[in-house]
Scaffold this motif. Sequence first.
Motif, PDB file in Angstrom:
ATOM      1  N   ASN A 212      -0.748   1.057  19.271  1.00 21.75           N
ATOM      2  CA  ASN A 212      -0.077   1.920  18.302  1.00 21.75           C
ATOM      3  C   ASN A 212       0.121   3.330  18.842  1.00 21.75           C
ATOM      4  O   ASN A 212       1.133   3.985  18.576  1.00 21.75           O
ATOM      5  N   ILE A 213      -0.875   3.810  19.596  1.00 23.78           N
ATOM      6  CA  ILE A 213      -0.766   5.146  20.161  1.00 23.78           C
ATOM      7  C   ILE A 213       0.352   5.210  21.200  1.00 23.78           C
ATOM      8  O   ILE A 213       1.082   6.201  21.301  1.00 23.78           O
ATOM      9  N   LEU A 214       0.501   4.141  21.970  1.00 24.61           N
ATOM     10  CA  LEU A 214       1.484   4.116  23.054  1.00 24.61           C
ATOM     11  C   LEU A 214       2.877   3.688  22.607  1.00 24.61           C
ATOM     12  O   LEU A 214       3.825   3.803  23.369  1.00 24.61           O
ATOM     13  N   ARG A 215       2.984   3.192  21.383  1.00 18.15           N
ATOM     14  CA  ARG A 215       4.257   2.628  20.943  1.00 18.15           C
ATOM     15  C   ARG A 215       5.170   3.694  20.349  1.00 18.15           C
ATOM     16  O   ARG A 215       4.742   4.540  19.569  1.00 18.15           O
ATOM     17  N   PHE A 216       6.441   3.612  20.690  1.00 21.08           N
ATOM     18  CA  PHE A 216       7.482   4.461  20.094  1.00 21.08           C
ATOM     19  C   PHE A 216       8.449   3.533  19.370  1.00 21.08           C
ATOM     20  O   PHE A 216       9.175   2.760  20.009  1.00 21.08           O
ATOM     21  N   ASP A 217       8.431   3.597  18.049  1.00 24.45           N
ATOM     22  CA  ASP A 217       9.200   2.657  17.224  1.00 24.45           C
ATOM     23  C   ASP A 217      10.218   3.412  16.385  1.00 24.45           C
ATOM     24  O   ASP A 217       9.858   4.156  15.469  1.00 24.45           O
ATOM     25  N   ALA A 218      11.492   3.245  16.690  1.00 24.78           N
ATOM     26  CA  ALA A 218      12.553   3.913  15.938  1.00 24.78           C
ATOM     27  C   ALA A 218      13.014   3.102  14.742  1.00 24.78           C
ATOM     28  O   ALA A 218      13.841   3.586  13.957  1.00 24.78           O
TER      29      ALA A 218
ATOM     30  N   VAL B  36      17.416  -1.735  10.667  1.00 20.06           N
ATOM     31  CA  VAL B  36      16.768  -1.034   9.561  1.00 20.06           C
ATOM     32  C   VAL B  36      17.300  -1.568   8.238  1.00 20.06           C
ATOM     33  O   VAL B  36      18.510  -1.800   8.086  1.00 20.06           O
ATOM     34  N   ASP B  37      16.396  -1.758   7.267  1.00 16.95           N
ATOM     35  CA  ASP B  37      16.798  -2.150   5.920  1.00 16.95           C
ATOM     36  C   ASP B  37      16.976  -0.895   5.073  1.00 16.95           C
ATOM     37  O   ASP B  37      16.003  -0.188   4.769  1.00 16.95           O
ATOM     38  N   VAL B  38      18.224  -0.590   4.713  1.00 18.81           N
ATOM     39  CA  VAL B  38      18.533   0.576   3.894  1.00 18.81           C
ATOM     40  C   VAL B  38      18.438   0.187   2.429  1.00 18.81           C
ATOM     41  O   VAL B  38      19.119  -0.740   1.985  1.00 18.81           O
TER      42      VAL B  38
ATOM     43  N   ALA C  71      19.323   9.987   2.192  1.00 23.89           N
ATOM     44  CA  ALA C  71      20.268   9.011   1.658  1.00 23.89           C
ATOM     45  C   ALA C  71      21.694   9.330   2.098  1.00 23.89           C
ATOM     46  O   ALA C  71      22.502   8.420   2.337  1.00 23.89           O
ATOM     47  N   SER C  72      22.021  10.619   2.220  1.00 25.95           N
ATOM     48  CA  SER C  72      23.361  11.013   2.683  1.00 25.95           C
ATOM     49  C   SER C  72      23.600  10.526   4.110  1.00 25.95           C
ATOM     50  O   SER C  72      24.682  10.016   4.434  1.00 25.95           O
ATOM     51  N   LEU C  73      22.584  10.670   4.968  1.00 22.24           N
ATOM     52  CA  LEU C  73      22.721  10.188   6.340  1.00 22.24           C
ATOM     53  C   LEU C  73      22.892   8.674   6.363  1.00 22.24           C
ATOM     54  O   LEU C  73      23.758   8.145   7.085  1.00 22.24           O
ATOM     55  N   GLU C  74      22.092   7.968   5.586  1.00 25.66           N
ATOM     56  CA  GLU C  74      22.210   6.505   5.542  1.00 25.66           C
ATOM     57  C   GLU C  74      23.585   6.077   5.047  1.00 25.66           C
ATOM     58  O   GLU C  74      24.176   5.129   5.576  1.00 25.66           O
TER      59      GLU C  74
ATOM     60  N   GLY D 195      16.643   3.034  18.928  1.00 25.32           N
ATOM     61  CA  GLY D 195      16.344   1.646  18.576  1.00 25.32           C
ATOM     62  C   GLY D 195      17.212   0.662  19.346  1.00 25.32           C
ATOM     63  O   GLY D 195      18.370   0.954  19.685  1.00 25.32           O
ATOM     64  N   GLY D 196      16.659  -0.510  19.577  1.00 27.60           N
ATOM     65  CA  GLY D 196      17.353  -1.519  20.370  1.00 27.60           C
ATOM     66  C   GLY D 196      18.685  -1.983  19.815  1.00 27.60           C
ATOM     67  O   GLY D 196      19.672  -2.069  20.553  1.00 27.60           O
ATOM     68  N   PRO D 197      18.788  -2.291  18.502  1.00 27.00           N
ATOM     69  CA  PRO D 197      20.062  -2.795  17.970  1.00 27.00           C
ATOM     70  C   PRO D 197      21.236  -1.845  18.174  1.00 27.00           C
ATOM     71  O   PRO D 197      22.313  -2.260  18.585  1.00 27.00           O
ATOM     72  N   LEU D 198      21.045  -0.541  17.872  1.00 27.57           N
ATOM     73  CA  LEU D 198      22.135   0.415  18.066  1.00 27.57           C
ATOM     74  C   LEU D 198      22.400   0.633  19.545  1.00 27.57           C
ATOM     75  O   LEU D 198      23.555   0.775  19.963  1.00 27.57           O
ATOM     76  N   ALA D 199      21.335   0.642  20.354  1.00 32.03           N
ATOM     77  CA  ALA D 199      21.518   0.791  21.802  1.00 32.03           C
ATOM     78  C   ALA D 199      22.349  -0.353  22.363  1.00 32.03           C
ATOM     79  O   ALA D 199      23.215  -0.150  23.219  1.00 32.03           O
ATOM     80  N   ASP D 200      22.110  -1.573  21.865  1.00 30.47           N
ATOM     81  CA  ASP D 200      22.922  -2.712  22.293  1.00 30.47           C
ATOM     82  C   ASP D 200      24.370  -2.533  21.863  1.00 30.47           C
ATOM     83  O   ASP D 200      25.302  -2.839  22.618  1.00 30.47           O
ATOM     84  N   GLY D 201      24.569  -2.029  20.625  1.00 26.87           N
ATOM     85  CA  GLY D 201      25.927  -1.803  20.134  1.00 26.87           C
ATOM     86  C   GLY D 201      26.681  -0.769  20.944  1.00 26.87           C
ATOM     87  O   GLY D 201      27.909  -0.816  21.039  1.00 26.87           O
ATOM     88  N   LEU D 202      25.936   0.185  21.524  1.00 27.79           N
ATOM     89  CA  LEU D 202      26.560   1.231  22.340  1.00 27.79           C
ATOM     90  C   LEU D 202      26.622   0.859  23.817  1.00 27.79           C
ATOM     91  O   LEU D 202      27.029   1.670  24.647  1.00 27.79           O
TER      92      LEU D 202
END
Length: 539
Positions: free
Chosen positions: A58-64, A95-97, A385-388, A427-434
Motif C-alpha cells: 500500500n505504501i509503494l502503490r500509486f493508484d489513480a 472509475v465509477d462516477v 462533480a463539475s469535472l466528472e 490511470g491505465g484505461p485513459l492511458a490506453d485510450g491516449l
Amino acid sequence: MLYRRKSTSGSTPPSRRCSSVSDISPLDCSIEQAASGQQDEVMVKKFVNISVLERIRNILRFDAINLESTAVRNSKMLSLSEDQNSISYIHRYGVDVCFTDEYHSSPSQLEQYRKIGDPEVDTLLSEFKSFGPFDDVISAAAVARDNLKSNVTTNRLAQFYRHYEKIPSWVDFDQIQRGIDVFLAYLPAAGCALYYRSLVGGFSIPKIVEVLKSTRYLVSDRQKTLYRLIDTGGLLAACFAPTESRLSAASLRPGCRGWLAALRVRVLHAKIRRRLLQMKRRDDDGHSVQLWDIERNGIPINQEDLAATLLAFSVNVLIGIEIIAGKPLSANEQHDYLALWRYLGWLLGIDTPESDHMSSNCDKAMQESLPPIDPCGPSILHAYASLESIILHILHPEPSSCDLVTHLLSVRGFFAFRAEVCRILIGGPLADGLGLPKYHCWQGWTVEALRIFVANFLLKVTVYTFLMCFRFYTLLTMSSPWFKAKTTVWHGDLQRKFLHKWEEGHSSRMSAAYKKDKTAASAKKSSSCPFSMVMPPQL
C-alpha cells in the motif's frame, strides 16, 4: 444550505443560487471533516488488520483509479440526494462516477455552454476593431478609467475595468491567501499533477485540441511548445509569487500584477476566438463559408472549455496530490484552494455569480434560462462533480489527442520516463485510450527479451523512486506544520525567482515577435501587451 444544480431540461431553473462562500463553508466543511474522520478510522482499521507485506504494498502503490476520497464523495452525494431514482453509476476510464441530478450536469446542459464565449470581452473587441494582436486592451481600459473626458466608446473600456475592480461578495482575501499557500506548500506535487495529469489529460480533449491546433499552441515545434508551457508557469507565478509584503494574495487585488495578468490572458482568449470566427473561405458557388465548425466544436474557447481548463488547474491538481501522497488534502485546504481558483475563473471570464442576484458575464435573459457554470464553487462536491460531468461529456480521445500527448511528453526528451509517470497518474484505461505505451518487464528468455527486461525494469525503478521522493516530501509537508511553513516560504521564493527570469525572457521574445509582425508596424511599442497573440490562428 447546500448548492444543488437542478436539471434545466423541461423544468424551471432555480430562482436562487447559492453564491456566497460563507453560505456553504461551515456545513460543507463539517461534512467533509466528518467523512474524512470516518475515512481515517476505516484506514486505521485496515492498517491494523493487514499483513506486513500488504502494508508495504500500500505504501509503494500509486493508484489513480481507486481513491478513498472518491468513495467518500459518492457516499455523501448518495446520502444528500433528494431523489434516489435520479442516481446512476457511469463507468468511464476505470472509475465509477456516481451521477446525480443535484450536483452533476447532463451533456445536453453542458452543450448550451459551448455556444457561449466571453460576451463581455467579445463585445468590447467588436466595438474596438482597432485593437491588434499586440495591443494591451487592459492598459487602454485603465487609461480610460482615469480619463475624466472619456467619450461613449472609451467609456465602455472604463466600465469593464471598474467592473472587475469591484470584488464579488464571496471573495475573502484571507481565504485567497490560504489557497495560494496550499499551492506553494505542495508545489512539487502540484507541478507534477499539472503536467502529467492536468495538461496531458485535459488538453487531449478533441474539441479543445482543435483550438490548440489552429493556434499552434502546444502543437508547434518542441522549443515553441516549451515556451508555451513556461508562459503558463509565468501566469501562475504572476498570480502566486509573494510580493515584497510576503503576501501573495496582494498580487491578485485590483490593479496588481496577478489581477492584470489574468485579465490580459482573458483578452488573449477573446482575440483568438474573434480571429477564428472571422476566418472564412469561398465554396464552389462563390459564397463565403465560415471555416470554424461551430456546430461540431462550439464557439472557440467557450464556457465549457474554460471551465474544463480551470478544473484542470484546481480539482485535477487536488486529485493529483492525493494520488502522489496516497491521501487527500484536508477539507479546509481543498476549500481554500478551490476558492482561489473560483476567483481566478471569474477574472478569466468564466460566468460566476458575483452576488445572490447577479452573474458576472451573461445578460439577464440568458441568466434566467441558463445558470452560471461556476465550476469551482460554491462547494467541494459541486467542483468535483463539475469535472466528472465535463469528462463524461467531451473527453473522448481521438487520434489528434494521441498525437498531442506524444508531442507534449517528448518536449524535453525522456519520453519513456514521462509516459510511465503519466500512465500512473492518469490511470491505465485513459492511458490506453491516449495511446501511451506499456513497458512490460518480462518478455521471455531470448537475449533481446532479457535486454528489454533490464531496460524496462530500470525504467520502472527510476519512475517509482521519483514518485516515492515526491510522496515522502508531500507527506512530510502534510504532517509537520513547521516543515509546511518552511516549504511555503521556500517555494514562494522560487516562484519569485522564476517570475523574474520569465519576465526577462518573455519580454525579449515578445519584442522579437513584435518586430516581425507586420500588423504591429503602426502601433506604439509601449502599447504591446505582455500576453500578445504571437501566433495568429490558422485553419
